[in-house]
Design an enzyme around this catalytic site. Structure first.
Site, PDB file in Angstrom:
ATOM      1  N   ASP A  57      38.760  41.008  49.293  1.00  0.00           N
ATOM      2  CA  ASP A  57      38.174  40.193  48.221  1.00  0.00           C
ATOM      3  C   ASP A  57      37.321  39.081  48.806  1.00  0.00           C
ATOM      4  OD1 ASP A  57      37.596  39.429  45.648  1.00  0.00           O
ATOM      5  OD2 ASP A  57      39.520  38.456  45.258  1.00  0.00           O
TER       6      ASP A  57
ATOM      7  N   ARG B   7      33.462  32.727  46.218  1.00  0.00           N
ATOM      8  CA  ARG B   7      34.478  32.053  45.396  1.00  0.00           C
ATOM      9  C   ARG B   7      35.803  31.928  46.138  1.00  0.00           C
ATOM     10  NH1 ARG B   7      33.570  37.116  43.465  1.00  0.00           N
ATOM     11  NH2 ARG B   7      35.270  38.605  43.812  1.00  0.00           N
TER      12      ARG B   7
END
Length: 206
Positions: free
Chosen positions: A48, A52
């Site tokens: 991931d 962010r």
């Protein structure tokens, strides 16, 4: 996980674009690359990697965060197959992750290429990976988004060069987005290239 008061890189880029030059962006890219190289050496796959999930300690130091999807590679394999359901950050995913739920250090390299893109667009919302790919595929398609995205990638459609992005940096992004896993560079190869690019920016300014 330690608390870093400056928050995530995505928001930091959006708020501080005016004072973050390419040399600083390349420093962040190099630090992320070195962090990913270390994770890979410990046989971890992040799964991931995105702006962010990068945390900003201060103006000159960023750290990889959010290991919620991270997996330790099995001893007998160089990849990990996801079997549990759940939402996925598909616009950061490599083709093999989209089609077969296969994640590896090579798929992390693909995601790193998207992080490079985010850095050099300063995480501008209108140029985000999701916005760009949705524009390419058209928003009125009946098929699942993943099918359209995979079709685009198979046809060598990739995120565009960010405005003002050095050609050498865009070339690195494209190398990370090689459709074949074996053709993508390793983090150990990307690190020195990013460092050399950053040094060349210093010499130009000097």
């Amino acid at each position: 996980m330690e608390y870093l008061p400056k928050g995530c890189l995505r928001e930091y880029l959006q708020k501080n674009q005016e004072r973050l030059d390419h040399k600083r962006l390349l420093l962040y890219a190099w630090q992320i690359c070195k962090g990913m190289e270390y994770l890979g050496s410990q046989r971890y796959v992040h799964r991931d990697l995105a702006s962010r999930n990068i945390l900003v300690e201060n103006e000159t130091h960023v750290k990889i965060g959010d290991f919620g999807l991270a997996k330790l590679l099995p001893q007998d394999k160089e990849y990990y197959v996801v079997r549990e359901p759940g939402q996925s950050p598909v616009f950061w995913y490599a083709p093999e992750s989209l089609s077969d739920n296969v994640f590896s250090r090579e798929s992390d390299v693909w995601s790193f290429g998207v992080v490079l893109y985010e850095l050099f667009t300063y995480s501008n919302r209108s140029q985000s990976p999701s916005e760009e790919f949705l524009r390419m595929m058209g928003r009125d398609k009946p098929m699942p988004i993943i099918c359209h995205l995979l079709e685009l990638l198979k046809n060598d459609r990739r995120l565009p060069a960010p405005p003002g992005c050095p050609a050498e940096v865009h070339s690195l992004m494209l190398s990370c987005w090689a459709f074949s896993q074996s053709k993508r560079p390793k983090f150990s190869e990307l690190g020195p290239k990013l460092e050399a690019l950053r040094d060349s920016r210093s010499k130009v300014r000097g």
